[in-house]
Motif scaffolding. Structure first.
Motif, short mmCIF file in Angstrom:
data_model
loop_
_atom_site.label_atom_id
_atom_site.label_comp_id
_atom_site.label_asym_id
_atom_site.label_seq_id
_atom_site.Cartn_x
_atom_site.Cartn_y
_atom_site.Cartn_z
N TRP A 121 -7.53 -13.23 55.08
CA TRP A 121 -8.59 -12.56 55.82
C TRP A 121 -9.31 -11.53 54.96
O TRP A 121 -10.50 -11.29 55.12
CB TRP A 121 -8.03 -11.89 57.09
N LYS A 122 -8.57 -10.93 54.01
CA LYS A 122 -9.16 -9.92 53.13
C LYS A 122 -10.25 -10.52 52.25
O LYS A 122 -11.21 -9.83 51.89
CB LYS A 122 -8.09 -9.27 52.26
N ARG A 123 -10.13 -11.79 51.90
CA ARG A 123 -11.15 -12.44 51.08
C ARG A 123 -12.48 -12.46 51.83
O ARG A 123 -13.53 -12.15 51.27
CB ARG A 123 -10.70 -13.85 50.72
N LEU A 124 -12.43 -12.83 53.12
CA LEU A 124 -13.65 -12.85 53.93
C LEU A 124 -14.15 -11.43 54.17
O LEU A 124 -15.35 -11.16 54.12
CB LEU A 124 -13.40 -13.56 55.25
N ALA A 125 -13.24 -10.51 54.40
CA ALA A 125 -13.63 -9.11 54.63
C ALA A 125 -14.39 -8.55 53.43
O ALA A 125 -15.44 -7.92 53.59
CB ALA A 125 -12.39 -8.26 54.91
N TRP A 126 -13.88 -8.79 52.22
CA TRP A 126 -14.56 -8.27 51.04
C TRP A 126 -15.87 -9.00 50.79
O TRP A 126 -16.84 -8.39 50.32
CB TRP A 126 -13.67 -8.34 49.80
N TRP A 127 -15.97 -10.29 51.13
CA TRP A 127 -17.24 -11.01 51.01
C TRP A 127 -18.28 -10.34 51.93
O TRP A 127 -19.40 -10.08 51.51
CB TRP A 127 -17.07 -12.49 51.35
N ILE A 128 -17.89 -10.09 53.17
CA ILE A 128 -18.80 -9.42 54.11
C ILE A 128 -19.21 -8.06 53.56
O ILE A 128 -20.39 -7.71 53.56
CB ILE A 128 -18.13 -9.29 55.50
N HIS A 129 -18.24 -7.31 53.08
CA HIS A 129 -18.53 -5.97 52.56
C HIS A 129 -19.55 -6.01 51.42
O HIS A 129 -20.45 -5.17 51.35
CB HIS A 129 -17.22 -5.33 52.07
N ASP A 130 -19.41 -6.99 50.53
CA ASP A 130 -20.28 -7.06 49.36
C ASP A 130 -21.62 -7.74 49.62
O ASP A 130 -22.52 -7.61 48.80
CB ASP A 130 -19.56 -7.79 48.22
N HIS A 131 -21.77 -8.44 50.75
CA HIS A 131 -22.99 -9.22 50.98
C HIS A 131 -23.83 -8.79 52.19
O HIS A 131 -25.01 -9.13 52.25
CB HIS A 131 -22.64 -10.70 51.16
N LEU A 132 -23.24 -8.14 53.16
CA LEU A 132 -23.94 -7.90 54.42
C LEU A 132 -24.05 -6.40 54.76
O LEU A 132 -23.12 -5.64 54.48
CB LEU A 132 -23.22 -8.61 55.58
N PRO A 133 -25.13 -6.00 55.43
CA PRO A 133 -25.31 -4.60 55.82
C PRO A 133 -24.63 -4.29 57.16
O PRO A 133 -25.25 -3.83 58.10
CB PRO A 133 -26.83 -4.47 55.91
N TYR A 134 -23.34 -4.55 57.24
CA TYR A 134 -22.57 -4.36 58.47
C TYR A 134 -22.31 -2.87 58.73
O TYR A 134 -22.41 -2.04 57.83
CB TYR A 134 -21.24 -5.11 58.37
N SER A 135 -21.92 -2.56 59.96
CA SER A 135 -21.47 -1.21 60.27
C SER A 135 -19.95 -1.16 60.30
O SER A 135 -19.32 -0.37 59.61
CB SER A 135 -22.02 -0.73 61.61
N SER A 136 -19.36 -2.04 61.11
CA SER A 136 -17.91 -2.11 61.16
C SER A 136 -17.47 -3.55 61.37
O SER A 136 -18.21 -4.36 61.92
CB SER A 136 -17.33 -1.21 62.26
N VAL A 137 -16.26 -3.83 60.89
CA VAL A 137 -15.64 -5.13 61.06
C VAL A 137 -14.19 -4.86 61.48
O VAL A 137 -13.53 -4.00 60.88
CB VAL A 137 -15.64 -5.97 59.76
#
Length: 182
Positions: A111-127
């Motif tokens: 799950w951390k792989r997807l979490a870091w992909w989101i962190h590095d690619h998307l302007p999210y607020s929280s996951v």
């Protein structure tokens, strides 16, 4: 929008799940889709929407019945898309699964792989990640927090948030090769 309006809580209790302020709900939901969900779907393929907009009444019922909903105050500009938070900001959250990822990556820390992909690619607020199929709540917000939290028993707590070591680092080595649709 139909996928975002469906609520198991509303169906179970015979409640309508209709926003009080449709214009605000559409504005916040459009940003969630354009900024987060569409780029995620472009990279990984079809997404499964588990939950989206909750009316204040539905969210309050979910919190009262212990269905895993936060209080209405904490859900404003989150799952409650049609009400601004205490700071007057808008936001929207969707609970999703990325089937192509969940099917291919099943090791305990994947799950951390997807979490870091989101962190590095998307302007999210929280996951917020959950153990079932690596489901997660993904939030867009006008004033993003940039925090990733895990409810996975073996990894409960923050993966990252501002001020933590590595928050602003390049995480490519942790996610490289996971997106089937680059």
């Amino acid at each position: 929008m139909r996928d975002f309006l469906y609520s198991e809580i509303a169906a179970l209790h015979g409640l309508p799940n209709i926003p009080d302020d449709p214009d605000l709900a559409i504005a916040a939901g459009a940003r969630l889709c354009q900024d987060l969900l569409e780029p995620l779907q472009d990279a990984f393929g079809r997404l499964f929407i588990r939950s989206g907009l909750r009316s204040a009444e539905v969210n309050a019922m979910g919190a009262a019945k212990g269905y895993g909903c936060a209080s209405n105050e904490r859900s404003l500009a989150g799952h409650i898309w049609d009400k601004r938070d205490a700071a007057g900001q808008m936001g929207a959250t969707a609970g999703i699964v990325v089937p192509s990822f969940a099917d291919a990556f099943t090791a305990p820390d994947d799950w951390k792989r997807l979490a870091w992909w989101i962190h590095d690619h998307l302007p999210y607020s929280s996951v917020e990640f959950f153990p079932e199929q690596w489901a997660f709540n993904l939030q867009w917000h006008e004033k993003p927090l940039r925090m990733i939290y895990s409810h996975i028993p073996e990894a409960r707590g923050y993966l990252t948030k501002p001020g933590m070591d590595g928050h602003d680092a390049d995480h490519r080595d942790l996610w490289d090769g996971i997106a089937p649709h680059p």
